[in-house]
Design a protein around this motif. Structure first.
Motif, mmCIF file in Angstrom:
data_model
loop_
_atom_site.group_PDB
_atom_site.id
_atom_site.type_symbol
_atom_site.label_atom_id
_atom_site.label_comp_id
_atom_site.label_asym_id
_atom_site.label_seq_id
_atom_site.Cartn_x
_atom_site.Cartn_y
_atom_site.Cartn_z
ATOM 1 N N ALA A 1 0.811 -1.221 0.000
ATOM 2 C CA ALA A 1 0.000 0.000 0.000
ATOM 3 C C ALA A 1 0.842 1.269 0.000
ATOM 4 O O ALA A 1 0.299 2.370 -0.105
ATOM 5 N N CYS A 2 2.155 1.123 0.113
ATOM 6 C CA CYS A 2 3.048 2.290 0.127
ATOM 7 C C CYS A 2 3.792 2.402 -1.201
ATOM 8 O O CYS A 2 4.468 1.452 -1.621
ATOM 9 N N ALA A 3 3.686 3.540 -1.853
ATOM 10 C CA ALA A 3 4.533 3.831 -3.012
ATOM 11 C C ALA A 3 5.838 4.399 -2.496
ATOM 12 O O ALA A 3 5.847 5.223 -1.578
ATOM 13 N N ALA A 4 6.949 3.951 -3.087
ATOM 14 C CA ALA A 4 8.274 4.379 -2.613
ATOM 15 C C ALA A 4 8.994 5.176 -3.694
ATOM 16 O O ALA A 4 9.025 4.772 -4.864
ATOM 17 N N PHE A 5 9.573 6.299 -3.276
ATOM 18 C CA PHE A 5 10.350 7.168 -4.163
ATOM 19 C C PHE A 5 11.753 7.254 -3.568
ATOM 20 O O PHE A 5 11.957 7.945 -2.564
ATOM 21 N N THR A 6 12.688 6.565 -4.145
ATOM 22 C CA THR A 6 14.041 6.506 -3.574
ATOM 23 C C THR A 6 14.851 7.733 -3.977
ATOM 24 O O THR A 6 14.609 8.336 -5.037
ATOM 25 N N PRO A 7 15.826 8.115 -3.145
ATOM 26 C CA PRO A 7 16.605 9.332 -3.396
ATOM 27 C C PRO A 7 17.333 9.276 -4.740
ATOM 28 O O PRO A 7 17.821 8.230 -5.160
ATOM 29 N N ASN A 8 17.380 10.431 -5.419
ATOM 30 C CA ASN A 8 18.211 10.565 -6.624
ATOM 31 C C ASN A 8 18.656 12.009 -6.774
ATOM 32 O O ASN A 8 18.195 12.890 -6.053
ATOM 33 N N GLU A 9 19.524 12.247 -7.745
ATOM 34 C CA GLU A 9 20.152 13.565 -7.881
ATOM 35 C C GLU A 9 19.242 14.580 -8.575
ATOM 36 O O GLU A 9 19.569 15.776 -8.631
ATOM 37 N N LYS A 10 18.083 14.168 -9.066
ATOM 38 C CA LYS A 10 17.223 15.081 -9.819
ATOM 39 C C LYS A 10 16.349 15.967 -8.941
ATOM 40 O O LYS A 10 15.863 17.004 -9.390
ATOM 41 N N ILE A 11 16.119 15.537 -7.701
ATOM 42 C CA ILE A 11 15.142 16.249 -6.875
ATOM 43 C C ILE A 11 15.560 16.226 -5.412
ATOM 44 O O ILE A 11 16.124 15.234 -4.927
ATOM 45 N N ASP A 12 15.309 17.335 -4.732
ATOM 46 C CA ASP A 12 15.556 17.404 -3.295
ATOM 47 C C ASP A 12 14.384 16.733 -2.581
ATOM 48 O O ASP A 12 13.216 17.104 -2.790
ATOM 49 N N LEU A 13 14.680 15.751 -1.747
ATOM 50 C CA LEU A 13 13.607 14.950 -1.151
ATOM 51 C C LEU A 13 12.783 15.731 -0.133
ATOM 52 O O LEU A 13 11.606 15.427 0.080
ATOM 53 N N GLU A 14 13.376 16.742 0.506
ATOM 54 C CA GLU A 14 12.596 17.589 1.417
ATOM 55 C C GLU A 14 11.557 18.378 0.614
ATOM 56 O O GLU A 14 10.393 18.483 1.009
ATOM 57 N N TYR A 15 12.003 18.922 -0.518
ATOM 58 C CA TYR A 15 11.081 19.624 -1.407
ATOM 59 C C TYR A 15 9.992 18.672 -1.874
ATOM 60 O O TYR A 15 8.800 19.014 -1.856
ATOM 61 N N PHE A 16 10.381 17.467 -2.275
ATOM 62 C CA PHE A 16 9.422 16.494 -2.791
ATOM 63 C C PHE A 16 8.415 16.090 -1.712
ATOM 64 O O PHE A 16 7.218 15.942 -1.991
ATOM 65 N N TYR A 17 8.869 15.933 -0.475
ATOM 66 C CA TYR A 17 7.975 15.578 0.633
ATOM 67 C C TYR A 17 6.886 16.631 0.799
ATOM 68 O O TYR A 17 5.694 16.316 0.858
ATOM 69 N N TYR A 18 7.287 17.909 0.853
ATOM 70 C CA TYR A 18 6.290 18.971 1.049
ATOM 71 C C TYR A 18 5.368 19.096 -0.163
ATOM 72 O O TYR A 18 4.178 19.404 -0.022
ATOM 73 N N LEU A 19 5.910 18.847 -1.347
ATOM 74 C CA LEU A 19 5.082 18.884 -2.545
ATOM 75 C C LEU A 19 4.018 17.788 -2.513
ATOM 76 O O LEU A 19 2.843 18.026 -2.830
ATOM 77 N N MET A 20 4.401 16.582 -2.090
ATOM 78 C CA MET A 20 3.442 15.481 -2.013
ATOM 79 C C MET A 20 2.344 15.780 -0.980
ATOM 80 O O MET A 20 1.180 15.458 -1.188
ATOM 81 N N LYS A 21 2.731 16.398 0.130
ATOM 82 C CA LYS A 21 1.721 16.773 1.129
ATOM 83 C C LYS A 21 0.752 17.799 0.543
ATOM 84 O O LYS A 21 -0.453 17.744 0.807
ATOM 85 N N ASP A 22 1.260 18.723 -0.250
ATOM 86 C CA ASP A 22 0.412 19.735 -0.863
ATOM 87 C C ASP A 22 -0.527 19.121 -1.905
ATOM 88 O O ASP A 22 -1.611 19.668 -2.169
#
Length: 389
Positions: free
Chosen positions: A95-116
């Protein structure tokens, strides 16, 4: 300046985990590998899973191990759109989709974007028996992708705003904890009466009223979305939680005025589980005491109602009521049993002192709640992802 929209599938290889067979104890017993489910996605970071699996469970199932820093997103059910960052190496269920770290995106930014984007996920997942979004949907989902330095700048701003919000939430909790501590200090354990207060029978300091008889309320009197009746099942963990399908009309309500609840009353279940109590607030003022309940109306209300509710909810009183209750198949209470409960009565001075302290802290709490309700974080999020921050 607008940023390019990029599909999540072009940034991440989106995967999900699995569930090791519950039939194989060796997959779970003694396990040390974190196995995260959507119910674990409560906070920004997952520090520990609620369940663990063994290496055999990992090797013998479709789950997989994700590195620290992976962003998890709930795809199913009531938690759809919940999001967290792994602070530990962990597996997940399907039930969990996983997005593993990579050099294309800052994961803190991505976390807040997903919450939005949570409302988008909830909307996309609605319509079925169980709300859900798929990995295929997520791969096609488009997000704004500014340069990496800009991502980090926005994430830092949102992190500070989120920290302010969490501190306000903590301040509210601390105020509640402090008030409970002051209450215990001033009133002590009301069962043991360490203050040596005068002890009186409950019937001498309050009105006790049993709910209406079954002959006064018939099946045909119940309706949807009328005035709620409060029976024992509607008293949950010290709160009154009505059901919209167990209500009565205004006319029937008016004909049973002696059973109307008032602010400061204590409504108590008189059948089944003993000691199930709640204080009637302004919200419930005028609601009906149900046939399976009774209410206690103290001659003194306010803080005294809180004190009395705490005493009547205590384990010692529950034990006493269980021993006194009548009924072979289901224990039940009558006015005599309840009226003879012994109550240590606090002095007026103590009640007044606590009232002053409580009012001061309620003002502080109200101010904190008002600050928390200011849409600062939500406003910043919207501006951040619309390239207006």
């Amino acid at each position: 300046m607008s940023w390019p929209l990029v599909k999540l599938g072009d940034i991440f290889k989106i995967t999900s985990g699995g569930t090791p067979s519950r039939k194989k104890k060796e997959y779970y017993e003694g396990g040390t590998i974190h196995w995260v489910k959507t119910g674990d996605l409560h906070h920004k970071y997952v520090e520990s899973a609620s369940e663990f699996i063994t290496q055999e469970g990992l090797d013998g199932s479709s789950t997989r191990l994700y590195p620290e820093g992976t962003v998890l997103l709930a795809m199913y059910g009531a938690t759809i759109g919940a999001c967290s960052i792994l602070n530990v190496e962990a597996c997940t269920n399907q039930a969990c989709a996983a997005f593993t770290p990579n050099e294309k995106i800052d994961l803190e930014y991505f976390y807040y974007l997903m919450k939005d984007c949570k409302s988008d996920f909830v909307k996309a997942g609605s319509g079925g028996a169980q709300p859900n979004i798929s990995a295929s949907f997520l791969k096609e989902f488009e997000i704004p992708l500014p340069p990496l330095d800009e991502q980090k700048r926005l994430a830092a701003i949102l992190d500070k705003a989120d920290a302010i919000r969490r501190k306000r939430q903590q301040a509210i909790k601390l105020a509640d904890d402090f008030l409970r501590s002051v209450f215990l200090d001033m009133f002590g354990d009301p069962v043991t009466n360490p203050k040596g207060w005068e002890v009186r029978n409950l019937k001498d300091i309050a009105r006790i009223q049993i709910g209406p008889f079954g002959t006064q309320l018939h099946k045909e009197d119940y309706m949807e979305n009328g005035i709620p009746l409060i029976n024992p099942t509607h008293i949950v963990k010290g709160e009154i939680i009505p059901k919209t399908n167990l209500t009565i009309s205004d006319e029937k309500h008016a004909s049973l005025s002696e059973y109307h609840l008032k602010t400061g009353d204590i409504v108590m279940g008189r059948r089944g589980e003993m000691g199930r109590c709640a204080i009637v607030s302004g919200k419930e003022d005028g609601w009906m005491c149900g046939t399976g309940s009774l209410f206690i109306r103290p001659k003194q209300t306010g803080v005294f109602s809180e004190y009395l509710n705490k005493l009547l909810s205590s384990q010692a009183i529950k034990n006493h009521l269980e021993s006194e209750s009548q009924g072979a198949t289901m224990p039940n209470l009558n006015k005599t049993i309840v009226g003879n409960i012994k109550i240590p009565v606090p002095t007026d001075e103590v009640l007044e002192q606590f009232t002053v302290i409580k009012e001061t802290f309620l003002k502080t709490k109200t101010s904190a709640i008002d600050s928390l309700n200011e849409p600062l974080f939500e406003s910043l999020s919207q501006k951040a992802f619309a390239s207006k921050l």
